[in-house]
Design an enzyme around this catalytic site. Structure first.
Site, PDB file in Angstrom:
ATOM      1  N   ARG A 272       0.801  -1.222   0.000  1.00  0.00           N
ATOM      2  CA  ARG A 272       0.000   0.000   0.000  1.00  0.00           C
ATOM      3  C   ARG A 272       0.837   1.278   0.000  1.00  0.00           C
ATOM      4  O   ARG A 272       0.342   2.365  -0.251  1.00  0.00           O
ATOM      5  CB  ARG A 272      -0.953  -0.012   1.213  1.00  0.00           C
ATOM      6  CG  ARG A 272      -2.080  -1.022   1.061  1.00  0.00           C
ATOM      7  CD  ARG A 272      -2.759  -1.346   2.390  1.00  0.00           C
ATOM      8  NE  ARG A 272      -2.010  -2.341   3.159  1.00  0.00           N
ATOM      9  CZ  ARG A 272      -2.412  -2.834   4.340  1.00  0.00           C
ATOM     10  NH1 ARG A 272      -3.539  -2.419   4.875  1.00  0.00           N
ATOM     11  NH2 ARG A 272      -1.673  -3.735   4.970  1.00  0.00           N
TER      12      ARG A 272
ATOM     13  N   GLY B 298       6.003  -4.801  13.154  1.00  0.00           N
ATOM     14  CA  GLY B 298       7.140  -3.923  12.871  1.00  0.00           C
ATOM     15  C   GLY B 298       6.739  -2.590  12.283  1.00  0.00           C
ATOM     16  O   GLY B 298       7.577  -1.721  12.082  1.00  0.00           O
TER      17      GLY B 298
ATOM     18  N   ALA C  44      44.603  44.073   4.541  1.00  0.00           N
ATOM     19  CA  ALA C  44      43.404  43.752   3.766  1.00  0.00           C
ATOM     20  C   ALA C  44      43.764  43.420   2.326  1.00  0.00           C
ATOM     21  O   ALA C  44      44.718  43.950   1.770  1.00  0.00           O
ATOM     22  CB  ALA C  44      42.434  44.929   3.810  1.00  0.00           C
TER      23      ALA C  44
HETATM   24  C1  UD1 Z   1      -2.818  -6.537  10.794  1.00  0.00           C
HETATM   25  C2  UD1 Z   1      -3.904  -7.398  11.435  1.00  0.00           C
HETATM   26  C3  UD1 Z   1      -5.074  -6.501  11.821  1.00  0.00           C
HETATM   27  C4  UD1 Z   1      -4.604  -5.400  12.731  1.00  0.00           C
HETATM   28  C5  UD1 Z   1      -3.457  -4.627  12.114  1.00  0.00           C
HETATM   29  C6  UD1 Z   1      -2.854  -3.673  13.124  1.00  0.00           C
HETATM   30  C7  UD1 Z   1      -3.691  -9.580  10.353  1.00  0.00           C
HETATM   31  C8  UD1 Z   1      -4.268 -10.523   9.379  1.00  0.00           C
HETATM   32  N1  UD1 Z   1      -4.323  -8.402  10.518  1.00  0.00           N
HETATM   33  O1  UD1 Z   1      -3.337  -6.003   9.596  1.00  0.00           O
HETATM   34  O2  UD1 Z   1      -6.064  -7.258  12.485  1.00  0.00           O
HETATM   35  O3  UD1 Z   1      -5.663  -4.527  13.042  1.00  0.00           O
HETATM   36  O4  UD1 Z   1      -2.402  -5.508  11.693  1.00  0.00           O
HETATM   37  O5  UD1 Z   1      -1.906  -2.844  12.556  1.00  0.00           O
HETATM   38  O6  UD1 Z   1      -2.693  -9.910  10.996  1.00  0.00           O
HETATM   39  N2  UD1 Z   1       4.058  -9.458   7.955  1.00  0.00           N
HETATM   40  C9  UD1 Z   1       4.993 -10.476   7.901  1.00  0.00           C
HETATM   41  N3  UD1 Z   1       4.790 -11.527   7.080  1.00  0.00           N
HETATM   42  C10 UD1 Z   1       3.686 -11.641   6.288  1.00  0.00           C
HETATM   43  C11 UD1 Z   1       2.709 -10.612   6.344  1.00  0.00           C
HETATM   44  C12 UD1 Z   1       2.919  -9.542   7.195  1.00  0.00           C
HETATM   45  O7  UD1 Z   1       6.009 -10.413   8.600  1.00  0.00           O
HETATM   46  O8  UD1 Z   1       3.594 -12.635   5.567  1.00  0.00           O
HETATM   47  C13 UD1 Z   1       4.292  -8.301   8.840  1.00  0.00           C
HETATM   48  C14 UD1 Z   1       4.263  -6.974   8.105  1.00  0.00           C
HETATM   49  O9  UD1 Z   1       5.583  -6.644   7.670  1.00  0.00           O
HETATM   50  C15 UD1 Z   1       3.763  -6.024   9.178  1.00  0.00           C
HETATM   51  C16 UD1 Z   1       2.925  -6.884  10.087  1.00  0.00           C
HETATM   52  O10 UD1 Z   1       3.257  -8.230   9.787  1.00  0.00           O
HETATM   53  O11 UD1 Z   1       4.839  -5.442   9.927  1.00  0.00           O
HETATM   54  C17 UD1 Z   1       1.424  -6.683   9.864  1.00  0.00           C
HETATM   55  O12 UD1 Z   1       1.128  -6.936   8.508  1.00  0.00           O
HETATM   56  P1  UD1 Z   1       0.201  -5.953   7.658  1.00  0.00           P
HETATM   57  O13 UD1 Z   1       0.106  -6.464   6.286  1.00  0.00           O
HETATM   58  O14 UD1 Z   1       0.607  -4.556   7.866  1.00  0.00           O
HETATM   59  O15 UD1 Z   1      -1.203  -6.225   8.405  1.00  0.00           O
HETATM   60  P2  UD1 Z   1      -2.450  -5.260   8.480  1.00  0.00           P
HETATM   61  O16 UD1 Z   1      -3.203  -5.323   7.218  1.00  0.00           O
HETATM   62  O17 UD1 Z   1      -2.043  -3.936   8.970  1.00  0.00           O
HETATM   63 CA    CA Z   2      -0.102  -2.869   9.275  1.00  0.00          CA
END
Ligand code: UD1
Ligand code: CA
Length: 464
Positions: free
Chosen positions: A17, A104, A427
């Protein structure tokens, strides 16, 4: 199995995103990568060797950027969701009886909150505890479905799966959790990727553990801002503003006056002493330290510099990697480049550039000057427009100006050159050889005066 608490930080995602080439967790807020903030908060709770950072997208870049923190890295080669991230880390995490999972990309989290989540989880003897919050706008987050008015959770519903009956759910999943290893890993392989994103959601563990008769609890953070995540550039910018305002408030609580703090950019590691005044539109970056009773006027940008007490930085100065002693006066519009050391009570004025220079106590270079690779003693006066010619096109050379020297305006000092203690440079001199102490050096053409010349010229012109 160890009693020692571990912390896993999920940081493998691409951050689609953001529409950026850089991996999400390396995007900076408050002058540091998102992930660096989360690691710092975690490291205040458990030793770095118990912190496992799950990396994947651009894993090597992330590893290199954060290697100095001493945490361990686990690679999730394919990013198949937050549930899959924790499955990937199972080998390490299962060695611990319980552990926390942090996102993270939520950099405002405070160690105090992490500690309270852990303590709550342990005191509740829960299998899973979810850190929740009630932000003004819950859009985009997973929502927490409680069992009635209790602290027990029935399920987490992701934004995309919300149904009309969930419309009033204002409590969000922060993406921060505590788990007990045994029940989590007994069931985690049953997660399915049967959802819009075709991903294994860690959030599905809530309902799954409940079905297994395990305790799943919600622990609500007092401050909803703390758990805000950054998924888009607009969200990152708002996190940055939030973080900087938090920093400004902290400094103000320590006696620093910051006028119009919303216009200032102050990095996390900056330290400022009490009774110092920061005017609007100032940037203080990196590891900058400013003492007491200073004033930093508008539009100055100070990076990685150390400033003593009672220093005035007038409008529009740029300082980088420099040190400024007590009582010095800079600007307006001075440019101090790396290695500039400005002595006690010294003045560096309008449009003066310095680089790798030591300017002694009480010395002054007030106007339109370049001082590079120079050692300037105490009580020296550098006249307007003086230039150290430090570069011969191949090498840099040093200029030494001893105590009490007076350099007249518009002089060029061709390095390597030394001007002895107490000497005068007339100067507009071009100084190419050393000047002995207490002498006068004149290196300019002798002036010629032709009386009446101008009048004659004008008369000739009239005749034509
Ligand atoms: C996630 C939660 C959501 C919560 C939100 C809070 C899930 C399915 N949803 O959504 O309920 O409200 O965080 O911010 O967990 N990551 C990995 N490996 C992966 C996918 C993601 O390490 O395969 C890490 C991303 O780098 C990130 C974190 O997990 O730091 C969260 O992933 P992200 O895709 O941002 O989840 P959200 O859609 O924000
Ligand atoms: Ca997130």
């Amino acid at each position: 199995m160890t009693e020692q608490f571990a912390i896993a930080i999920m940081a493998a995602g691409k951050g689609t995103r953001l529409k950026s080439k850089r991996p999400k967790v390396l995007h900076e807020v408050g002058g540091k990568p998102l992930l660096a903030h989360v690691i710092r908060a975690a490291a205040e709770v458990v030793p770095a060797e118990n912190i496992y950072v799950i990396i994947g997208h651009e894993a090597e870049k992330v590893r290199v950027a954060l290697a100095h923190t001493g945490v361990k890295f686990i690679v999730q080669a394919e990013q198949r969701g937050t549930g899959h991230a924790i499955q990937t880390a199972r080998g390490e995490l299962a060695k611990h009886q319980s552990f926390l999972v942090l996102s993270g990309d939520a950099p405002l989290i405070r160690s105090e909150t992490i500690r309270r989540l852990r303590d709550f989880h342990l005191s509740q003897k829960a299998a899973m505890t979810i850190l929740t919050a009630r932000p003004a706008d819950p859009t985009g987050y997973g929502r927490v479905l409680r069992e009635g008015a209790t602290d027990r959770v029935a399920a987490i519903v992701e934004q995309r799966s919300l149904r009309p009956e969930h419309a009033n759910l204002g409590e969000i999943n922060s993406g921060f959790y505590a788990f007990n290893s045994a029940p989590l890993f007994a069931h985690i392989n049953r997660l399915s990727a049967d959802n819009v994103h075709k991903e294994y959601y860690l959030t599905d563990m809530a309902a799954m553990l409940v079905v297994q008769g395990e305790r799943v609890m919600a622990f609500r953070a007092d401050d909803a801002d703390e758990v805000l995540g950054g998924n888009t550039i607009a969200e990152l910018v708002s996190l940055d503003a939030n973080m900087r305002m938090r920093k400004a408030r902290e400094l103000m609580s320590q006696g620093v006056t910051i006028f119009r703090p919303e216009t200032c950019v102050i990095d996390d590691d900056v330290q400022i002493g009490p009774d110092t005044i920061i005017e609007p539109f100032v940037q203080l970056l990196g590891k900058t330290t400013i003492g007491e009773d200073c004033r930093v006027r508008s539009y100055s940008v100070i990076s990685n510099s150390v400033i003593g007490n009672h220093v005035t930085v007038r409008h529009g100065c740029i300082l980088d990697g420099s040190a400024v002693a007590n009582g010095a006066l800079l600007g307006p519009y001075s440019h101090l480049r790396p290695g500039s050391e400005i002595g006690e009570g010294a003045h560096v004025g309008n449009f003066v550039e310095t680089k790798k220079v030591r300017l002694g106590k009480g010395s002054k270079a007030n106007h339109l000057t370049y001082l590079g690779d120079a050692e300037v003693g105490e009580q020296v006066n550098i006249g307007a427009g003086t230039i150290t010619c430090n570069y011969d096109g191949v090498n840099k050379h040093k200029t030494i100006i001893e105590d009490g020297v007076f350099v007249g305006s518009d002089s060029t000092l061709v390095a390597p050159v030394k001007i002895g203690r107490g000497a005068y440079v007339g100067a507009a001199s071009c100084v190419t050889t050393d000047v002995p102490s207490d002498s006068l050096a004149l290196g300019r053409a002798v002036q010629v005066v032709k009386e009446g010349w101008a009048r004659k010229k004008r008369e000739e012109k009239k005749k034509r």
